[in-house]
Design a protein around this motif. Structure first.
Motif, mmCIF file in Angstrom:
data_model
loop_
_atom_site.group_PDB
_atom_site.id
_atom_site.type_symbol
_atom_site.label_atom_id
_atom_site.label_comp_id
_atom_site.label_asym_id
_atom_site.label_seq_id
_atom_site.Cartn_x
_atom_site.Cartn_y
_atom_site.Cartn_z
ATOM 1 N N VAL A 50 29.125 4.910 46.727
ATOM 2 C CA VAL A 50 29.999 3.948 47.532
ATOM 3 C C VAL A 50 29.631 3.050 48.784
ATOM 4 C CG1 VAL A 50 32.707 4.257 48.531
ATOM 5 C CG2 VAL A 50 31.877 6.241 47.186
ATOM 6 N N LEU A 51 29.901 1.861 48.528
ATOM 7 C CA LEU A 51 29.288 0.966 49.377
ATOM 8 C C LEU A 51 29.770 1.075 50.639
ATOM 9 C CD1 LEU A 51 27.276 -1.463 49.387
ATOM 10 C CD2 LEU A 51 29.304 -2.863 48.393
ATOM 11 N N ASN A 52 28.803 0.969 51.670
ATOM 12 C CA ASN A 52 29.233 1.078 53.180
ATOM 13 C C ASN A 52 29.542 -0.535 53.443
ATOM 14 O OD1 ASN A 52 28.744 0.700 56.024
ATOM 15 N ND2 ASN A 52 26.886 1.891 55.645
ATOM 16 N N LYS A 53 30.951 -0.587 54.168
ATOM 17 C CA LYS A 53 31.507 -1.793 54.600
ATOM 18 C C LYS A 53 30.557 -2.528 55.704
ATOM 19 C CE LYS A 53 36.085 -1.661 55.686
ATOM 20 N NZ LYS A 53 37.383 -1.040 56.370
ATOM 21 N N VAL A 75 27.082 -8.877 42.619
ATOM 22 C CA VAL A 75 26.933 -7.783 41.665
ATOM 23 C C VAL A 75 25.741 -7.003 42.179
ATOM 24 C CG1 VAL A 75 26.560 -7.439 39.193
ATOM 25 C CG2 VAL A 75 28.284 -9.161 39.864
ATOM 26 N N PRO A 274 23.402 -5.022 35.000
ATOM 27 C CA PRO A 274 24.254 -4.769 36.298
ATOM 28 C C PRO A 274 24.655 -3.144 36.295
ATOM 29 C CG PRO A 274 25.157 -6.325 34.638
ATOM 30 C CD PRO A 274 23.967 -5.918 34.041
ATOM 31 N N LEU A 279 31.223 -1.775 41.216
ATOM 32 C CA LEU A 279 32.174 -2.854 40.855
ATOM 33 C C LEU A 279 31.576 -3.992 41.357
ATOM 34 C CD1 LEU A 279 35.243 -1.012 41.127
ATOM 35 C CD2 LEU A 279 34.739 -1.928 39.067
ATOM 36 N N PRO A 280 31.958 -5.422 41.201
ATOM 37 C CA PRO A 280 31.563 -6.453 42.185
ATOM 38 C C PRO A 280 32.169 -6.520 43.266
ATOM 39 C CG PRO A 280 32.570 -7.273 39.827
ATOM 40 C CD PRO A 280 32.672 -5.665 40.012
ATOM 41 N N VAL A 282 33.785 -8.428 46.311
ATOM 42 C CA VAL A 282 34.497 -9.706 46.644
ATOM 43 C C VAL A 282 34.498 -9.975 48.178
ATOM 44 C CG1 VAL A 282 36.799 -10.708 46.305
ATOM 45 C CG2 VAL A 282 35.562 -9.296 44.166
ATOM 46 N N ALA B 53 30.861 -8.837 35.353
ATOM 47 C CA ALA B 53 29.817 -7.839 35.304
ATOM 48 C C ALA B 53 30.048 -6.231 35.274
ATOM 49 C CB ALA B 53 29.329 -8.125 36.957
ATOM 50 N N HIS B 54 31.672 -6.244 35.200
ATOM 51 C CA HIS B 54 31.974 -4.706 34.883
ATOM 52 C C HIS B 54 33.324 -5.010 33.887
ATOM 53 C CE1 HIS B 54 33.393 -0.721 35.888
ATOM 54 N NE2 HIS B 54 32.211 -0.581 36.246
ATOM 55 N N LEU B 56 35.797 -3.207 34.342
ATOM 56 C CA LEU B 56 37.146 -3.135 35.174
ATOM 57 C C LEU B 56 37.156 -4.497 36.079
ATOM 58 C CD1 LEU B 56 37.019 0.614 36.397
ATOM 59 C CD2 LEU B 56 38.287 -0.369 34.302
ATOM 60 N N ASP B 57 38.582 -5.131 35.888
ATOM 61 C CA ASP B 57 38.529 -6.230 36.679
ATOM 62 C C ASP B 57 38.983 -5.956 38.056
ATOM 63 O OD1 ASP B 57 38.695 -9.045 37.125
ATOM 64 O OD2 ASP B 57 40.311 -9.540 36.072
ATOM 65 N N ILE B 58 38.381 -5.189 38.674
ATOM 66 C CA ILE B 58 38.705 -4.774 40.181
ATOM 67 C C ILE B 58 37.643 -4.989 40.927
ATOM 68 C CG2 ILE B 58 40.864 -3.514 39.995
ATOM 69 C CD1 ILE B 58 39.017 -1.124 39.772
ATOM 70 N N ALA B 59 38.014 -5.038 42.270
ATOM 71 C CA ALA B 59 36.810 -5.098 43.366
ATOM 72 C C ALA B 59 36.211 -3.979 43.840
ATOM 73 C CB ALA B 59 37.086 -6.026 44.445
ATOM 74 N N GLN B 60 35.040 -3.956 44.386
ATOM 75 C CA GLN B 60 34.436 -2.559 44.946
ATOM 76 C C GLN B 60 35.070 -2.438 46.008
ATOM 77 O OE1 GLN B 60 31.812 -0.675 43.779
ATOM 78 N NE2 GLN B 60 32.194 0.580 45.693
ATOM 79 N N ARG B 61 35.465 -1.039 45.933
ATOM 80 C CA ARG B 61 36.079 -0.192 47.403
ATOM 81 C C ARG B 61 34.903 -0.277 48.207
ATOM 82 N NH1 ARG B 61 41.006 2.853 46.569
ATOM 83 N NH2 ARG B 61 40.645 3.591 48.648
ATOM 84 N N LEU B 62 35.193 -0.300 49.694
ATOM 85 C CA LEU B 62 34.188 -0.053 50.553
ATOM 86 C C LEU B 62 34.530 1.197 51.348
ATOM 87 C CD1 LEU B 62 33.758 -3.681 51.853
ATOM 88 C CD2 LEU B 62 32.436 -2.543 49.998
ATOM 89 N N ARG B 63 33.453 1.856 51.970
ATOM 90 C CA ARG B 63 33.779 3.052 52.909
ATOM 91 C C ARG B 63 33.414 2.770 54.152
ATOM 92 N NH1 ARG B 63 28.352 4.406 52.239
ATOM 93 N NH2 ARG B 63 27.875 5.320 54.213
#
Lengths: 478, 95
Positions: A50-53, A75, A274, A279-280, A282, B53-54, B56-63
Motif C-alpha cells: 500500500v503506497l505511502n502518501k 505506474v 507493470p 494501481l496507477p 493519479v 497499466a492495470h 481496474l480503471d481506478i487510482a491507487q489508494r494511499l496510506r
C-alpha cells in the motif's frame, strides 16, 4: 588525440518518511538487524503493498522544484532479478511512466558561468536490504531493515563534461533535496548516493562512447576522484587500441581505483512489467497547486536575492545558501543587528562557522543563536566595541555567559571614545618612542601600525582604531 | 512466434528454474502457444484506445505515513532455514 568526457548521474535520494514506501514498518536508521522488516518487506506470500502518501507528495515537490512535468498517471513496474537482499525476487520501481518527467537544474561552472543540465526523469522505487559478507560459517548474513525504504532515483541527461561538473550537479541536488525537506542528505548513512555513467569520445564525435557505470560513490570527494580515475582508465585503453566493455565498476576509496563488478549484459535482462499489485498513481492538477504552495524559497532564488537586494558578493551568497538553516541564521543576524550585510555574512561564515567546525557542531546545534550573534554585530556596527573585542565577546557568548550587552557591561569592554583620555595615551607613547616618531615623520608609513598597536595595547583594545589613527596623524603631521 | 530450445533454457535460467532436458520440447510448445494467443490479441484493432497499466480503471489508494508495524523478528526468523546474530543466513554471495 583529444578526448571529451561524457557523464550522466543517477542519484538515489532516500525520502525522509517515517514509514516505508509500501508498508508501515519504520525507516529509522541504525536499528537492530531485522527489527524493522515486516511481512511486506520480507516478501512473504499473500502480502500486498500500500503506497505511502508522503512518498508521492515528496516526489511531486521535487518535480515542481526542477520545473519538471509531473506524470498525471504514473505506474509502478517490477524489475526482476535475484539477489538475497531482495526477498521478493523483484524491485518495485517505475519504468515507462515515472512520476517526475523531464526537468532541469542549473549549475555554476569554474569560470562563473551557468550551465543548464537536463534531468531525464525521477522515479520512485524501494531500496533493498543489506548483505553482510563477514564470515557466518561460510554464509552471507542479510539484514532487511532497509528493504522497502523509499527512494527517489534522479537521472540526469549525459550532459556533464567533467568530474567538476558532476560534483557541482550533485552538490546542487544535495542542497535542493534538503531545502525541500524530502531527504536528510546524510551520505555516510547512504541517504544520498550516486552512480555515475562515464564514457569518453574523441572531440568532435557525435556518437557516445561505450560507458561504464561506477557505483558506490558516497562522498563528493570520491565522486570526483572516481570519475577522474575512470576517465583516465578508458583513455588508456582506447589509446592502446582496446575497447571499453559496458560493465558496472565499483569504486574502492582505499585503493583509489575502480574495479569490475559484473558484466552488465546478462544482469541487464530485468524483464520489467507493470506491477499488478499496484494501481496507477493519479496526480490531479489541484494537488499540484497544493504542493506548489508548500515550496520554500529555492536556493537559486535566495542567492539572487542575497546578491541583488541585500548586496552580498557571489562567494558569500553561495556559502550562505548552501544550506537553508545557514541562510535562515544569516537573515536573523542581519535583521537583529541592523548592520550591513557584509559584516553579518562575515561573522556567520568566518567566526561562527569556524567555531562550529572546531567544536564539531553544526548550525542547528550552535550554542550561539542567531539572535545572540545579531546582538553582537549590532554593537560592532554602532561602534560600542571594536571587531577585536567582539571576538572576545563572542567567545564568552559561546561559553554561555549571556548576551553581548551584558558581557560588554560585565567585562567593561565598551570602546573608549573619550578623545581627551586617548590623546593623553598617545602623547605618552610618542614621548616614550622618540625614534619611531621621527621615522614616521620622515615618511615611514609602517610606523603608523606600530603606534596604533601601542595605543590599542595601552587601552586594552578599547580605543576605536579609526579614531586613534586620525588622532595620531593630527599629532605627528598636524 | 515459436520458441527454440535455447529460448526455453534462457527463460528457465532467468527464473532460476531447474528443468530437465527431456521436458524442454514440451515447455517450448506450451510457451509458444501462449505467445501465439498474445499475437492473436495483438491483431485486434485498438486505434483510439488508451493503453491501461492495470485492468481496474481506478487510482491507487494511499496510506498515511505512520509506523504501524511492530517488531516480529522472532516469529519471522523461526521459519527461516538459518539465522545468526539476528541476520538471515543465505549461501555465500560473492561479487
Amino acid at each position: 588525440m583529444q578526448w571529451e568526457t561524457v557523464i550522466g548521474l543517477e542519484i538515489h535520494a532516500q525520502l525522509a518518511t517515517k514509514s516505508k514506501i509500501f508498508s508501515g514498518a519504520s525507516t529509522a536508521y541504525g536499528a537492530e538487524p531485522n527489527t524493522q522488516a515486516c511481512a511486506v518487506d520480507l516478501g512473504l506470500p499473500g502480502v500486498l503493498p500500500v503506497l505511502n502518501k508522503e512518498v508521492v507528495r515528496m516526489a511531486v515537490k521535487f518535480g515542481l522544484a526542477i520545473d519538471a512535468e509531473i506524470t498525471p498517471r504514473s505506474v509502478f513496474a517490477r524489475k526482476n532479478y535475484f539477489y538475497p537482499d531482495l526477498p521478493k525476487g523483484y524491485q518495485t520501481s517505475q519504468m515507462d511512466h515515472p512520476i517526475v518527467g523531464v526537468g532541469r537544474l542549473d549549475i555554476v561552472l569554474e569560470d562563473g558561468t551557468t550551465k543548464r543540465i537536463g534531468v531525464t526523469r525521477a522515479h520512485l522505487e524501494e531500496d533493498a536490504g543489506k548483505s553482510l559478507h563477514e564470515d557466518f560459517q561460510g554464509m552471507t548474513g542479510i539484514d532487511l531493515n532497509r528493504a522497502g525504504t523509499p527512494l527517489l532515483e534522479i537521472v540526469s541527461e549525459p550532459e556533464l563534461s567533467s568530474a567538476y561538473e558532476a560534483v557541482a550537479y550533485m552538490k546542487k541536488l544535495h542542497t535542493l533535496v534538503r531545502y525541500l525537506e524530502i531527504c536528510d542528505g546524510n551520505m555516510q548513512e547512504g541517504s544520498f548516493r550516486c552512480d555515475a555513467n562515464v564514457s569518453v569520445r574523441p572531440v568532435g564525435q557525435q556518437a557516445l562512447g561505450t560507458r561504464a557505470e561506477v557505483k558506490n560513490l558516497n562522498s563528493f570527494r570520491f565522486i570526483e576522484r572516481a570519475i577522474n580515475h575512470e576517465v583516465e582508465r578508458q583513455i588508456d585503453i582506447l589509446e592502446g587500441g582496446g575497447n571499453i566493455i559496458q560493465e558496472t565498476r565499483l569504486y574502492d576509496s582505499d585503493k583509489d581505483e575502480t574495479r569490475s563488478m559484473r558484466s552488465k549484459e546478462e544482469a541487464n535482462d530485468y524483464r520489467y512489467f507493470p506491477c499488478p499489485d499496484l494501481l496507477p498513481v493519479v496526480v490531479e492538477p489541484s494537488y499540484l497547486d497544493e504542493v506548489a504552495k508548500t515550496l520554500p524559497e529555492l536556493p537559486d532564488i535566495k542567492k539572487a536575492r542575497f546578491i541583488d537586494d541585500i548586496g552580498l558578493k557571489t562567494d558569500a551568497a553561495d556559502v550562505l545558501v548552501s544550506s537553508r538553516e545557514l541562510a535562515d541564521y544569516f537573515e536573523v543576524v542581519l535583521k537583529t543587528s541592523g548592520a550591513e550585510a557584509k559584516i553579518c555574512a562575515n561573522w556567520v561564515i568566518v567566526e561562527l562557522s569556524g567555531a562550529l567546525n572546531k567544536n564539531s557542531q553544526n548550525i542547528t546545534s550552535s550554542p550561539v543563536s542567531a539572535e545572540l550573534l545579531g546582538g553582537l554585530v549590532k554593537r560592532i556596527a554602532d561602534n560600542t566595541i571594536s571587531g577585536k573585542i567582539a571576538k572576545q565577546v563572542f567567545a564568552a557568548m559561546w561559553d554561555g555567559e549571556g548576551d553581548a550587552d551584558s558581557i560588554i557591561e560585565a567585562k567593561d569592554l565598551k570602546q573608549n571614545t573619550d578623545s581627551g583620555a586617548i590623546e593623553a595615551v598617545i602623547d605618552e607613547i610618542i614621548a616614550n618612542n622618540p625614534n619611531q616618531a621621527e621615522e614616521l615623520r620622515g615618511g615611514k608609513d609602517k610606523m603608523m601600525g606600530f603606534f596604533v598597536g601601542q595605543v590599542m595595547k595601552a587601552t586594552q583594545g578599547k580605543a576605536n582604531p579609526a579614531q586613534v589613527n586620525q588622532m595620531l596623524k593630527n599629532k605627528i603631521f598636524g | 512466434m515459436s520458441l527454440e530450445k535455447a529460448d526455453v533454457e534462457k527463460i528457465a535460467h532467468l527464473a532460476r528454474l531447474q528443468i530437465s532436458e527431456q521436458d524442454v520440447p514440451e515447455y517450448a510448445r506450451d510457451l509458444s502457444s501462449i505467445l501465439a494467443l498474445v499475437e492473436q490479441m495483438g491483431a485486434v484493432d485498438t486505434t483510439g484506445i488508451t493503453p491501461m497499466a492495470h485492468p481496474l480503471d481506478i487510482a491507487q489508494r494511499l496510506r498515511a505515513d505512520e509506523v504501524t508495524e511492530e517488531n516480529q523478528r522472532e516469529k519471522f526468523q523461526a521459519i527461516a532455514p538459518a539465522t545468526e546474530n539476528h541476520l538471515f543466513l543465505v549461501p555465500k554471495v560473492i561479487e
